[in-house]
Design a protein around this motif. Structure first.
Motif, PDB file in Angstrom:
ATOM      1  N   GLY A  33     -11.687  63.893 -46.148  1.00 24.96           N
ATOM      2  CA  GLY A  33     -10.917  64.994 -46.726  1.00 24.96           C
ATOM      3  C   GLY A  33     -10.503  64.724 -48.156  1.00 24.96           C
ATOM      4  O   GLY A  33     -10.273  63.577 -48.551  1.00 24.96           O
ATOM      5  N   VAL A  34     -10.384  65.788 -48.929  1.00 25.49           N
ATOM      6  CA  VAL A  34      -9.954  65.673 -50.322  1.00 25.49           C
ATOM      7  C   VAL A  34      -8.533  65.124 -50.362  1.00 25.49           C
ATOM      8  O   VAL A  34      -7.630  65.676 -49.742  1.00 25.49           O
ATOM      9  CB  VAL A  34     -10.012  67.045 -51.026  1.00 25.49           C
ATOM     10  CG1 VAL A  34      -9.439  66.956 -52.430  1.00 25.49           C
ATOM     11  CG2 VAL A  34     -11.437  67.557 -51.058  1.00 25.49           C
ATOM     12  N   GLY A  35      -8.341  64.004 -51.029  1.00 19.90           N
ATOM     13  CA  GLY A  35      -7.032  63.404 -51.187  1.00 19.90           C
ATOM     14  C   GLY A  35      -6.547  62.566 -50.014  1.00 19.90           C
ATOM     15  O   GLY A  35      -5.473  62.001 -50.071  1.00 19.90           O
ATOM     16  N   GLN A  36      -7.325  62.479 -48.952  1.00 20.37           N
ATOM     17  CA  GLN A  36      -6.897  61.702 -47.787  1.00 20.37           C
ATOM     18  C   GLN A  36      -6.956  60.206 -48.068  1.00 20.37           C
ATOM     19  O   GLN A  36      -7.770  59.743 -48.850  1.00 20.37           O
ATOM     20  CB  GLN A  36      -7.783  61.984 -46.581  1.00 20.37           C
ATOM     21  CG  GLN A  36      -7.524  63.296 -45.921  1.00 20.37           C
ATOM     22  CD  GLN A  36      -8.391  63.463 -44.682  1.00 20.37           C
ATOM     23  OE1 GLN A  36      -9.521  62.984 -44.641  1.00 20.37           O
ATOM     24  NE2 GLN A  36      -7.876  64.152 -43.690  1.00 20.37           N
ATOM     25  N   GLU A  37      -6.065  59.476 -47.398  1.00 22.62           N
ATOM     26  CA  GLU A  37      -6.050  58.025 -47.453  1.00 22.62           C
ATOM     27  C   GLU A  37      -5.961  57.494 -46.031  1.00 22.62           C
ATOM     28  O   GLU A  37      -5.426  58.158 -45.145  1.00 22.62           O
ATOM     29  CB  GLU A  37      -4.841  57.537 -48.246  1.00 22.62           C
ATOM     30  CG  GLU A  37      -4.877  57.902 -49.710  1.00 22.62           C
ATOM     31  CD  GLU A  37      -3.642  57.426 -50.451  1.00 22.62           C
ATOM     32  OE1 GLU A  37      -2.777  56.743 -49.844  1.00 22.62           O
ATOM     33  OE2 GLU A  37      -3.533  57.732 -51.638  1.00 22.62           O
ATOM     34  N   CYS A  38      -6.463  56.296 -45.831  1.00 20.91           N
ATOM     35  CA  CYS A  38      -6.388  55.649 -44.530  1.00 20.91           C
ATOM     36  C   CYS A  38      -5.032  54.969 -44.421  1.00 20.91           C
ATOM     37  O   CYS A  38      -4.719  54.075 -45.199  1.00 20.91           O
ATOM     38  CB  CYS A  38      -7.515  54.626 -44.382  1.00 20.91           C
ATOM     39  SG  CYS A  38      -7.574  53.850 -42.763  1.00 20.91           S
ATOM     40  N   VAL A  39      -4.205  55.416 -43.478  1.00 25.12           N
ATOM     41  CA  VAL A  39      -2.879  54.837 -43.287  1.00 25.12           C
ATOM     42  C   VAL A  39      -2.750  54.304 -41.867  1.00 25.12           C
ATOM     43  O   VAL A  39      -3.436  54.758 -40.953  1.00 25.12           O
ATOM     44  CB  VAL A  39      -1.753  55.855 -43.578  1.00 25.12           C
ATOM     45  CG1 VAL A  39      -1.808  56.324 -45.012  1.00 25.12           C
ATOM     46  CG2 VAL A  39      -1.812  57.029 -42.634  1.00 25.12           C
ATOM     47  N   GLN A  40      -1.869  53.341 -41.681  1.00 25.62           N
ATOM     48  CA  GLN A  40      -1.642  52.730 -40.377  1.00 25.62           C
ATOM     49  C   GLN A  40      -1.368  53.800 -39.333  1.00 25.62           C
ATOM     50  O   GLN A  40      -0.538  54.673 -39.534  1.00 25.62           O
ATOM     51  CB  GLN A  40      -0.453  51.769 -40.465  1.00 25.62           C
ATOM     52  CG  GLN A  40      -0.226  50.940 -39.233  1.00 25.62           C
ATOM     53  CD  GLN A  40      -1.314  49.908 -39.030  1.00 25.62           C
ATOM     54  OE1 GLN A  40      -1.707  49.235 -39.968  1.00 25.62           O
ATOM     55  NE2 GLN A  40      -1.815  49.809 -37.831  1.00 25.62           N
ATOM     56  N   ALA A  41      -2.068  53.729 -38.199  1.00 26.22           N
ATOM     57  CA  ALA A  41      -1.932  54.735 -37.149  1.00 26.22           C
ATOM     58  C   ALA A  41      -0.725  54.497 -36.253  1.00 26.22           C
ATOM     59  O   ALA A  41      -0.110  55.444 -35.784  1.00 26.22           O
ATOM     60  CB  ALA A  41      -3.204  54.779 -36.307  1.00 26.22           C
ATOM     61  N   LEU A  42      -0.391  53.239 -36.014  1.00 24.07           N
ATOM     62  CA  LEU A  42       0.685  52.909 -35.085  1.00 24.07           C
ATOM     63  C   LEU A  42       1.767  52.107 -35.789  1.00 24.07           C
ATOM     64  O   LEU A  42       1.468  51.209 -36.570  1.00 24.07           O
ATOM     65  CB  LEU A  42       0.130  52.098 -33.911  1.00 24.07           C
ATOM     66  CG  LEU A  42      -1.004  52.745 -33.121  1.00 24.07           C
ATOM     67  CD1 LEU A  42      -1.635  51.743 -32.170  1.00 24.07           C
ATOM     68  CD2 LEU A  42      -0.481  53.947 -32.363  1.00 24.07           C
ATOM     69  N   ALA A  43       3.018  52.408 -35.478  1.00 19.96           N
ATOM     70  CA  ALA A  43       4.130  51.692 -36.103  1.00 19.96           C
ATOM     71  C   ALA A  43       4.183  50.237 -35.663  1.00 19.96           C
ATOM     72  O   ALA A  43       4.491  49.354 -36.458  1.00 19.96           O
ATOM     73  CB  ALA A  43       5.440  52.394 -35.779  1.00 19.96           C
ATOM     74  N   ASP A  44       3.885  49.972 -34.413  1.00 23.71           N
ATOM     75  CA  ASP A  44       3.909  48.611 -33.882  1.00 23.71           C
ATOM     76  C   ASP A  44       2.639  48.398 -33.059  1.00 23.71           C
ATOM     77  O   ASP A  44       2.667  48.435 -31.832  1.00 23.71           O
ATOM     78  CB  ASP A  44       5.159  48.410 -33.012  1.00 23.71           C
ATOM     79  CG  ASP A  44       5.338  46.970 -32.578  1.00 23.71           C
ATOM     80  OD1 ASP A  44       4.784  46.069 -33.230  1.00 23.71           O
ATOM     81  OD2 ASP A  44       6.036  46.759 -31.567  1.00 23.71           O
ATOM     82  N   PRO A  45       1.503  48.201 -33.744  1.00 25.56           N
ATOM     83  CA  PRO A  45       0.224  48.138 -33.033  1.00 25.56           C
ATOM     84  C   PRO A  45       0.064  46.893 -32.167  1.00 25.56           C
ATOM     85  O   PRO A  45       0.516  45.809 -32.543  1.00 25.56           O
ATOM     86  CB  PRO A  45      -0.805  48.135 -34.159  1.00 25.56           C
ATOM     87  CG  PRO A  45      -0.079  47.581 -35.330  1.00 25.56           C
ATOM     88  CD  PRO A  45       1.346  48.011 -35.167  1.00 25.56           C
ATOM     89  N   PRO A  46      -0.581  47.064 -31.017  1.00 27.06           N
ATOM     90  CA  PRO A  46      -0.879  45.907 -30.174  1.00 27.06           C
ATOM     91  C   PRO A  46      -1.995  45.072 -30.804  1.00 27.06           C
ATOM     92  O   PRO A  46      -2.683  45.547 -31.719  1.00 27.06           O
ATOM     93  CB  PRO A  46      -1.337  46.529 -28.858  1.00 27.06           C
ATOM     94  CG  PRO A  46      -1.816  47.881 -29.218  1.00 27.06           C
ATOM     95  CD  PRO A  46      -1.014  48.317 -30.409  1.00 27.06           C
ATOM     96  N   PRO A  47      -2.185  43.850 -30.329  1.00 27.90           N
ATOM     97  CA  PRO A  47      -3.272  43.024 -30.865  1.00 27.90           C
ATOM     98  C   PRO A  47      -4.605  43.778 -30.817  1.00 27.90           C
ATOM     99  O   PRO A  47      -4.843  44.582 -29.924  1.00 27.90           O
ATOM    100  CB  PRO A  47      -3.287  41.820 -29.923  1.00 27.90           C
ATOM    101  CG  PRO A  47      -1.906  41.751 -29.382  1.00 27.90           C
ATOM    102  CD  PRO A  47      -1.435  43.174 -29.275  1.00 27.90           C
ATOM    103  N   LYS A  48      -5.427  43.524 -31.784  1.00 24.77           N
ATOM    104  CA  LYS A  48      -6.740  44.148 -31.975  1.00 24.77           C
ATOM    105  C   LYS A  48      -6.667  45.551 -32.561  1.00 24.77           C
ATOM    106  O   LYS A  48      -7.683  46.146 -32.871  1.00 24.77           O
ATOM    107  CB  LYS A  48      -7.552  44.195 -30.674  1.00 24.77           C
ATOM    108  CG  LYS A  48      -7.910  42.837 -30.127  1.00 24.77           C
ATOM    109  CD  LYS A  48      -8.829  42.984 -28.938  1.00 24.77           C
ATOM    110  CE  LYS A  48      -9.183  41.638 -28.360  1.00 24.77           C
ATOM    111  NZ  LYS A  48     -10.083  41.729 -27.228  1.00 24.77           N
ATOM    112  N   TYR A  49      -5.476  46.121 -32.720  1.00 26.49           N
ATOM    113  CA  TYR A  49      -5.342  47.461 -33.283  1.00 26.49           C
ATOM    114  C   TYR A  49      -4.504  47.476 -34.552  1.00 26.49           C
ATOM    115  O   TYR A  49      -4.133  48.534 -35.043  1.00 26.49           O
ATOM    116  CB  TYR A  49      -4.734  48.423 -32.251  1.00 26.49           C
ATOM    117  CG  TYR A  49      -5.659  48.671 -31.092  1.00 26.49           C
ATOM    118  CD1 TYR A  49      -6.684  49.603 -31.192  1.00 26.49           C
ATOM    119  CD2 TYR A  49      -5.529  47.957 -29.916  1.00 26.49           C
ATOM    120  CE1 TYR A  49      -7.561  49.815 -30.134  1.00 26.49           C
ATOM    121  CE2 TYR A  49      -6.391  48.163 -28.852  1.00 26.49           C
ATOM    122  CZ  TYR A  49      -7.403  49.099 -28.975  1.00 26.49           C
ATOM    123  OH  TYR A  49      -8.270  49.310 -27.928  1.00 26.49           O
TER     124      TYR A  49
END
Length: 59
Positions: A33-49
């Protein structure tokens, strides 16, 4: 699904439910998407995520 104001500028105004792709926060920005950035999906991610992200417009 995200509201249009967060998902991408291409999402139709007033339409809720724009899908956003997942991404890897350690890789170059591959968000479509125009202007999109990849940001962390989970506030407290489990291992491997800890590098799981979603493509959204920056806040």
């Amino acid at each position: 699904m995200h509201p249009p104001g967060v998902a991408a500028s291409e999402c139709a105004a007033g339409v809720y439910g724009c899908c956003v792709p997942f991404c890897d926060t350690t890789q170059p920005n591959t968000c479509p998407g125009v202007g999109q950035e990849c940001v962390q999906a989970l506030a407290d991610p489990p291992p491997k995520y800890e590098n799981a992200g979603v493509c959204v417009l920056p806040s």
